[in-house]
Enzyme design. Structure first.
Site, PDB file in Angstrom:
ATOM      1  CG  ASP A   1     -12.699  53.475  73.928  1.00  9.98           C
ATOM      2  OD1 ASP A   1     -13.584  52.820  73.347  1.00  9.98           O
ATOM      3  OD2 ASP A   1     -12.799  54.691  74.170  1.00  9.98           O
TER       4      ASP A   1
ATOM      5  CE  LYS B   1      -9.438  62.744  76.001  1.00  9.45           C
ATOM      6  NZ  LYS B   1      -9.211  61.286  75.917  1.00  9.45           N
TER       7      LYS B   1
ATOM      8  CB  SER C   1     -18.888  60.761  74.449  1.00  8.52           C
ATOM      9  OG  SER C   1     -17.884  59.817  74.755  1.00  8.52           O
TER      10      SER C   1
ATOM     11  CD  GLN D   1     -14.098  70.932  72.639  1.00  6.57           C
ATOM     12  OE1 GLN D   1     -15.224  70.581  72.271  1.00  6.57           O
ATOM     13  NE2 GLN D   1     -13.722  72.206  72.607  1.00  6.57           N
TER      14      GLN D   1
END
Length: 521
Positions: A286, A151, A129, A132
């Site tokens: 996370d 990234k 989200s 990528q």
């Protein structure tokens, strides 16, 4: 005006995909339900409900996608069809164009991609989200070719998130006004807390720094691998890190076929989490299955591989002590101590009766002990605690929202790996050792060691300070000298008392540690 249009769009999406059937039930305002029935006339809800929820979250954008990612780990709280659909959010967020990614990299480092990398895969390997990831090969400072992961931040993320957060603040105000529990849940403060962490996640240099800190903290534990960062190629929009190779932790059968001890893997996950929380006060916040892999390389076989460090949590020493005492009291079923801690911390009003709160907590928690994890729904426990907390006006603590979220992720992950895992039994020895370390002589020695540089600087200055003081005393009257002698005698007595007190304190700590160790054994 922009916020109004975004709000209308969110409501329209919710109604179009039939989400009002799920969310409006928590509000007691009849006119809300009447409006929903009127504006939803003629909609088509033929698609399965799980698919409709997933598509709605994707349509609403990255913040809502992250919400779905968290929910996907909680299969005990939702039907299987919804959980399966939400799990697709972890690796099926549509990627943005590789040309955009390359342009972002070249702008960040002011170099052509071909001048930076030996090779660069234009097709992304993962799309999330916020960003990528592309694989590439980079020559490090020694000239050695290293496989890396690049990234790249999604374009336009900051403005999109600002709009959604602005709307969430407005909606938080609505919740406070429309819901009886609104003020107690502190929705404005919760939104402010997520605002901070979302902005942190948009700065990839901060993510790289968090990964480096976790990598240092976990050195020596031999349970988890964290990628190395290549600091020459880390910027706000792009970071380059060591490429990690492992099997996604969600592929349990593949891990079992490779010979990984799945029950041990589940226990190791709990150990990693509690180490990060109670030893370091710095934890990966996370931890959904999309961010965790398992190494099957012979040199590091069976270790966790942590990825995506955009959201990390921190705890102060006070937070850690309070949480550790709460967990320890729960494990020992000392519900009175749990009630006392809630009152001492200010979570409930000071006038709350301890015995009433103790009885309420016992009635919620006691039926769930001595059961395997597969028979316990923490979601049900939390729901009952929530209902009980209304009666005692318990206030939600926004600074612990991330820890609560991560605890839910850990339970979901543990349930997925090993339904027989006893989370309490796995964590109890670790927490009791932590409490011994906090109360024992080792803690005192560590504190003295931390203060040593300060005292080392002060001691050489004492003779000069004493001389200056005596010189000032000579110029004074006889009465002043008498007062000085009286004060000196008083100081000597105070120093003697302090010395005896310190000796007694140290002996007391030694005795306490012996008692606690005997109790644990």
């Amino acid at each position: 005006m922009t916020r109004l249009f975004r709000g209308v769009f969110i409501v329209w999406v919710m109604l179009r995909y039939g989400l009002d059937e799920l969310f409006l039930t928590s509000f007691q305002k009849p006119w809300l339900h009447a409006i929903a029935r009127i504006v939803s006339i003629g909609r088509n809800l033929d698609a399965p409900r799980g698919q409709r929820i997933r598509e709605a979250l994707e349509r609403l954008g990255p913040i809502f996608v992250k919400f779905g990612q968290v929910l996907s780990t909680r299969r005990d709280l939702m039907p299987v069809d919804i959980a399966d659909e939400l799990a697709r959010l972890q690796d099926r967020v549509p990627p943005f164009g590789s040309d955009i990614a390359i342009a972002t990299i070249e702008r960040a480092f002011n170099k052509k991609v071909d001048d930076i990398f030996v090779s660069f895969d234009r097709a992304p390997i993962a799309s999330a989200s916020i960003a990528q990831v592309h694989f590439a090969v980079l020559k490090d400072r020694t000239g050695q070719a290293r496989e890396v992961a690049v990234k790249v931040l999604r374009p336009g993320m900051l403005s999109a998130i600002e709009k959604d957060l602005s709307l969430m603040r407005m909606m938080a105000g609505w919740v406070e006004g429309l819901s009886n529990d609104g003020k107690r849940l502190k929705p404005r403060e919760v939104v402010a807390e997520f605002d901070k962490y979302l902005h942190d996640e948009l700065d990839l240099v901060r993510e790289a720094s968090s990964a480096a800190q976790l990598r240092r903290n976990m050195t020596g534990l031999d349970l988890v691998l964290i990628p190395e960062m290549f600091w020459d190629y880390c910027a706000t929009e792009v970071i380059v890190m060591e490429r990690m190779k492992g099997v996604p932790i969600s592929q349990v059968e593949r891990l079992r076929a490779a010979g990984v001890d799945i029950p041990k893997l589940a226990r190791d996950g709990v150990t990693i989490f509690f180490t990060q929380v109670f030893r370091d006060g710095f934890f990966h916040a996370d931890m959904h299955p999309g961010n965790i892999q398992v190494s099957i390389d012979p040199a590091t076989f069976g270790r966790y591989i942590s990825l995506d460090f955009g959201i990390v949590g921190t705890l102060t020493e006070t937070d850690k002590e309070y949480l550790a005492q709460n967990f320890t009291a729960f494990f020992r079923r000392d519900y009175k101590r749990v009630a006392e801690l809630h009152i001492e911390s200010g979570w409930v009003p000071a006038a709350t009766r301890v015995d009433e709160l103790e009885s309420a907590i016992r009635s919620v928690c006691e039926p769930y002990f001595d059961r395997p994890l597969k028979e316990i729904s923490l979601g049900l426990v939390l729901m009952r605690l929530f209902q009980t907390s209304r009666r005692f006006h318990v206030e939600i603590q926004p600074q612990l929202v991330l820890l609560q979220k991560t605890l839910l992720n850990i339970e979901g992950l543990g349930r997925q790996l090993d339904p027989e895992l006893d989370l309490w039994a796995t964590a109890k020895p670790f927490l009791e050792k932590w409490m011994i370390d906090q109360l024992g002589p080792k803690k005192l020695i560590d504190q003295l060691r931390n203060e040593a540089p300060r005292y080392a600087k002060l001691l050489p200055e004492l003779p000069r300070l004493l001389f200056d003081f005596l010189q000032q005393s000579k110029s004074g009257s006889g009465h002043a000298l008498h007062e000085l002698l009286v004060e000196q005698k008083r100081t000597n007595r105070l120093l003697q008392s302090l010395l005896f007190g310190c000796v007694g304190f140290v002996l007391g700590l030694v005795v306490m540690q012996v008692i606690v160790r005997v109790h644990v054994l």
